[in-house]
Scaffold this motif. Structure first.
Motif, PDB file in Angstrom:
ATOM      1  N   GLY A  53       0.832  -1.186   0.000  1.00 27.93           N
ATOM      2  CA  GLY A  53       0.000   0.000   0.000  1.00 27.93           C
ATOM      3  C   GLY A  53       0.873   1.244   0.000  1.00 27.93           C
ATOM      4  O   GLY A  53       2.102   1.167   0.033  1.00 27.93           O
ATOM      5  N   PRO A  54       0.256   2.419  -0.028  1.00 25.02           N
ATOM      6  CA  PRO A  54       1.027   3.660  -0.066  1.00 25.02           C
ATOM      7  C   PRO A  54       1.841   3.911   1.205  1.00 25.02           C
ATOM      8  O   PRO A  54       2.791   4.680   1.185  1.00 25.02           O
ATOM      9  N   GLY A  55       1.510   3.269   2.298  1.00 27.79           N
ATOM     10  CA  GLY A  55       2.252   3.463   3.537  1.00 27.79           C
ATOM     11  C   GLY A  55       3.378   2.467   3.744  1.00 27.79           C
ATOM     12  O   GLY A  55       4.148   2.594   4.693  1.00 27.79           O
ATOM     13  N   PHE A  56       3.504   1.493   2.849  1.00 27.71           N
ATOM     14  CA  PHE A  56       4.509   0.448   3.039  1.00 27.71           C
ATOM     15  C   PHE A  56       5.925   1.007   2.989  1.00 27.71           C
ATOM     16  O   PHE A  56       6.751   0.714   3.848  1.00 27.71           O
ATOM     17  N   PHE A  57       6.217   1.815   1.984  1.00 22.90           N
ATOM     18  CA  PHE A  57       7.577   2.334   1.814  1.00 22.90           C
ATOM     19  C   PHE A  57       7.986   3.237   2.974  1.00 22.90           C
ATOM     20  O   PHE A  57       9.080   3.060   3.524  1.00 22.90           O
ATOM     21  N   PRO A  58       7.159   4.214   3.395  1.00 23.42           N
ATOM     22  CA  PRO A  58       7.586   5.030   4.536  1.00 23.42           C
ATOM     23  C   PRO A  58       7.760   4.221   5.826  1.00 23.42           C
ATOM     24  O   PRO A  58       8.679   4.486   6.606  1.00 23.42           O
ATOM     25  N   VAL A  59       6.897   3.234   6.032  1.00 25.33           N
ATOM     26  CA  VAL A  59       7.022   2.413   7.248  1.00 25.33           C
ATOM     27  C   VAL A  59       8.299   1.585   7.186  1.00 25.33           C
ATOM     28  O   VAL A  59       9.059   1.522   8.166  1.00 25.33           O
ATOM     29  N   ALA A  60       8.563   0.945   6.064  1.00 25.97           N
ATOM     30  CA  ALA A  60       9.762   0.115   5.930  1.00 25.97           C
ATOM     31  C   ALA A  60      11.028   0.963   6.031  1.00 25.97           C
ATOM     32  O   ALA A  60      11.974   0.603   6.743  1.00 25.97           O
ATOM     33  N   LEU A  61      11.042   2.084   5.346  1.00 24.41           N
ATOM     34  CA  LEU A  61      12.215   2.948   5.374  1.00 24.41           C
ATOM     35  C   LEU A  61      12.420   3.552   6.762  1.00 24.41           C
ATOM     36  O   LEU A  61      13.550   3.620   7.258  1.00 24.41           O
ATOM     37  N   GLY A  62      11.337   3.955   7.421  1.00 29.08           N
ATOM     38  CA  GLY A  62      11.441   4.496   8.775  1.00 29.08           C
ATOM     39  C   GLY A  62      11.942   3.458   9.758  1.00 29.08           C
ATOM     40  O   GLY A  62      12.751   3.764  10.644  1.00 29.08           O
ATOM     41  N   ALA A  63      11.469   2.226   9.616  1.00 29.54           N
ATOM     42  CA  ALA A  63      11.928   1.157  10.510  1.00 29.54           C
ATOM     43  C   ALA A  63      13.416   0.874  10.296  1.00 29.54           C
ATOM     44  O   ALA A  63      14.162   0.693  11.265  1.00 29.54           O
ATOM     45  N   LEU A  64      13.857   0.849   9.045  1.00 29.40           N
ATOM     46  CA  LEU A  64      15.284   0.640   8.769  1.00 29.40           C
ATOM     47  C   LEU A  64      16.122   1.795   9.293  1.00 29.40           C
ATOM     48  O   LEU A  64      17.226   1.592   9.818  1.00 29.40           O
ATOM     49  N   LEU A  65      15.610   3.012   9.166  1.00 26.33           N
ATOM     50  CA  LEU A  65      16.323   4.179   9.673  1.00 26.33           C
ATOM     51  C   LEU A  65      16.442   4.120  11.193  1.00 26.33           C
ATOM     52  O   LEU A  65      17.514   4.377  11.761  1.00 26.33           O
ATOM     53  N   ALA A  66      15.360   3.763  11.864  1.00 29.45           N
ATOM     54  CA  ALA A  66      15.391   3.645  13.325  1.00 29.45           C
ATOM     55  C   ALA A  66      16.334   2.520  13.768  1.00 29.45           C
ATOM     56  O   ALA A  66      17.073   2.679  14.737  1.00 29.45           O
ATOM     57  N   LEU A  67      16.325   1.409  13.056  1.00 29.56           N
ATOM     58  CA  LEU A  67      17.230   0.305  13.377  1.00 29.56           C
ATOM     59  C   LEU A  67      18.688   0.723  13.186  1.00 29.56           C
ATOM     60  O   LEU A  67      19.540   0.422  14.029  1.00 29.56           O
ATOM     61  N   THR A  68      18.968   1.435  12.109  1.00 28.35           N
ATOM     62  CA  THR A  68      20.325   1.926  11.876  1.00 28.35           C
ATOM     63  C   THR A  68      20.749   2.883  12.985  1.00 28.35           C
ATOM     64  O   THR A  68      21.879   2.813  13.485  1.00 28.35           O
ATOM     65  N   GLY A  69      19.844   3.781  13.379  1.00 25.93           N
ATOM     66  CA  GLY A  69      20.141   4.692  14.479  1.00 25.93           C
ATOM     67  C   GLY A  69      20.406   3.957  15.771  1.00 25.93           C
ATOM     68  O   GLY A  69      21.307   4.321  16.537  1.00 25.93           O
ATOM     69  N   LEU A  70      19.643   2.909  16.030  1.00 27.36           N
ATOM     70  CA  LEU A  70      19.843   2.110  17.239  1.00 27.36           C
ATOM     71  C   LEU A  70      21.219   1.446  17.226  1.00 27.36           C
ATOM     72  O   LEU A  70      21.936   1.446  18.227  1.00 27.36           O
ATOM     73  N   LEU A  71      21.604   0.901  16.068  1.00 25.54           N
ATOM     74  CA  LEU A  71      22.909   0.256  15.963  1.00 25.54           C
ATOM     75  C   LEU A  71      24.046   1.264  16.146  1.00 25.54           C
ATOM     76  O   LEU A  71      25.061   0.956  16.778  1.00 25.54           O
ATOM     77  N   ILE A  72      23.883   2.467  15.608  1.00 21.92           N
ATOM     78  CA  ILE A  72      24.905   3.503  15.774  1.00 21.92           C
ATOM     79  C   ILE A  72      25.012   3.912  17.239  1.00 21.92           C
ATOM     80  O   ILE A  72      26.110   4.050  17.788  1.00 21.92           O
ATOM     81  N   ALA A  73      23.863   4.115  17.883  1.00 24.68           N
ATOM     82  CA  ALA A  73      23.875   4.525  19.296  1.00 24.68           C
ATOM     83  C   ALA A  73      24.468   3.435  20.178  1.00 24.68           C
ATOM     84  O   ALA A  73      25.236   3.725  21.101  1.00 24.68           O
ATOM     85  N   VAL A  74      24.142   2.177  19.910  1.00 25.07           N
ATOM     86  CA  VAL A  74      24.685   1.073  20.710  1.00 25.07           C
ATOM     87  C   VAL A  74      26.187   0.959  20.488  1.00 25.07           C
ATOM     88  O   VAL A  74      26.948   0.766  21.445  1.00 25.07           O
ATOM     89  N   SER A  75      26.640   1.098  19.252  1.00 26.68           N
ATOM     90  CA  SER A  75      28.078   1.011  18.995  1.00 26.68           C
ATOM     91  C   SER A  75      28.816   2.202  19.603  1.00 26.68           C
ATOM     92  O   SER A  75      29.972   2.075  19.994  1.00 26.68           O
ATOM     93  N   ALA A  76      28.160   3.343  19.712  1.00 30.23           N
ATOM     94  CA  ALA A  76      28.789   4.518  20.331  1.00 30.23           C
ATOM     95  C   ALA A  76      28.963   4.301  21.828  1.00 30.23           C
ATOM     96  O   ALA A  76      29.929   4.775  22.415  1.00 30.23           O
ATOM     97  N   ARG A  77      28.044   3.590  22.447  1.00 29.27           N
ATOM     98  CA  ARG A  77      28.149   3.331  23.888  1.00 29.27           C
ATOM     99  C   ARG A  77      29.322   2.412  24.184  1.00 29.27           C
ATOM    100  O   ARG A  77      29.955   2.521  25.222  1.00 29.27           O
ATOM    101  N   GLY A  78      29.621   1.500  23.262  1.00 31.04           N
ATOM    102  CA  GLY A  78      30.718   0.569  23.480  1.00 31.04           C
ATOM    103  C   GLY A  78      32.073   1.159  23.157  1.00 31.04           C
ATOM    104  O   GLY A  78      33.083   0.723  23.663  1.00 31.04           O
ATOM    105  N   ASP A  79      32.132   2.200  22.304  1.00 29.54           N
ATOM    106  CA  ASP A  79      33.404   2.805  21.886  1.00 29.54           C
ATOM    107  C   ASP A  79      33.541   4.152  22.575  1.00 29.54           C
ATOM    108  O   ASP A  79      32.965   5.129  22.135  1.00 29.54           O
ATOM    109  N   LYS A  80      34.340   4.216  23.636  1.00 32.61           N
ATOM    110  CA  LYS A  80      34.476   5.458  24.384  1.00 32.61           C
ATOM    111  C   LYS A  80      35.789   6.155  24.103  1.00 32.61           C
ATOM    112  O   LYS A  80      36.212   7.004  24.858  1.00 32.61           O
ATOM    113  N   SER A  81      36.450   5.811  22.987  1.00 32.84           N
ATOM    114  CA  SER A  81      37.681   6.508  22.646  1.00 32.84           C
ATOM    115  C   SER A  81      37.327   7.795  21.933  1.00 32.84           C
ATOM    116  O   SER A  81      36.541   7.817  21.012  1.00 32.84           O
TER     117      SER A  81
END
Length: 176
Positions: A53-81
């Motif tokens: 449907g017309p909402g599929f692409f924004p939902v899928a892209l938003g979910a991937l963007l949020a997942l990418t942000g989560l991975l970046i934030a988690v990796s930032a917590r582990g790297d304190k240099s």
């Protein structure tokens, strides 16, 4: 007196920006934007993978963007240099830690070239222009590498967008 002078100059020295904070806040921003896209897309009919449907692409892209942000934030917590060599690499040796604007300028020029060539030249010139100009924003890329990357992306664009998805943008066109 000498001891006090040393403390005074040390307290006014600029503190190095922490990579940890930049990555953490950048990841958090991606999560917020991604979740906002998911929230906006759910308001439309999402459908399913076979019948999107017309909402599929924004939902899928938003979910991937949020997942990418989560991975970046988690990796930032582990790297304190922070600071030191990574700060010097980020400024590319510019005095005073000035940011290198070449990459941002090339990306903006690439997008403008894509718009111009997409309107007046077609899919292949537009794809070549955006990839070639944007690739020049990285100081490590040579003209040959940018050319090869652009040609490879043109091939991928033809296969994916023109042949598989039947995008209504001609490969080549003269004028608008």
């Amino acid at each position: 007196m000498q001891h006090q002078l040393g403390e005074e100059t040390a307290s006014h020295a600029p503190r190095p920006a922490s990579k940890f904070k930049k990555d953490y806040y950048g990841g958090a921003l991606l999560i917020v934007v991604g979740l906002a896209a998911v929230y906006a897309g759910v308001g439309y009919r999402v459908g399913e993978l076979a019948h999107m449907g017309p909402g599929f692409f924004p939902v899928a892209l938003g979910a991937l963007l949020a997942l990418t942000g989560l991975l970046i934030a988690v990796s930032a917590r582990g790297d304190k240099s922070g600071g030191g060599a990574s700060e010097e690499a980020a400024s590319h040796g510019h005095p005073g830690g000035m940011p290198d604007l070449r990459g941002g300028i090339c990306i903006i020029l690439g997008i403008l070239a894509f718009l111009l060539f997409g309107e007046y030249g077609g899919l292949l010139p537009a794809t070549f222009a955006i990839v070639f100009i944007s690739a020049l924003g990285d100081r490590d890329n040579t003209l040959t590498e940018a050319l090869l990357l652009s040609l490879a992306m043109c091939f991928i664009a033809v296969v994916v967008f023109w042949w598989a998805l039947k995008l209504q943008l001609p490969l080549f066109q003269w004028g608008g």
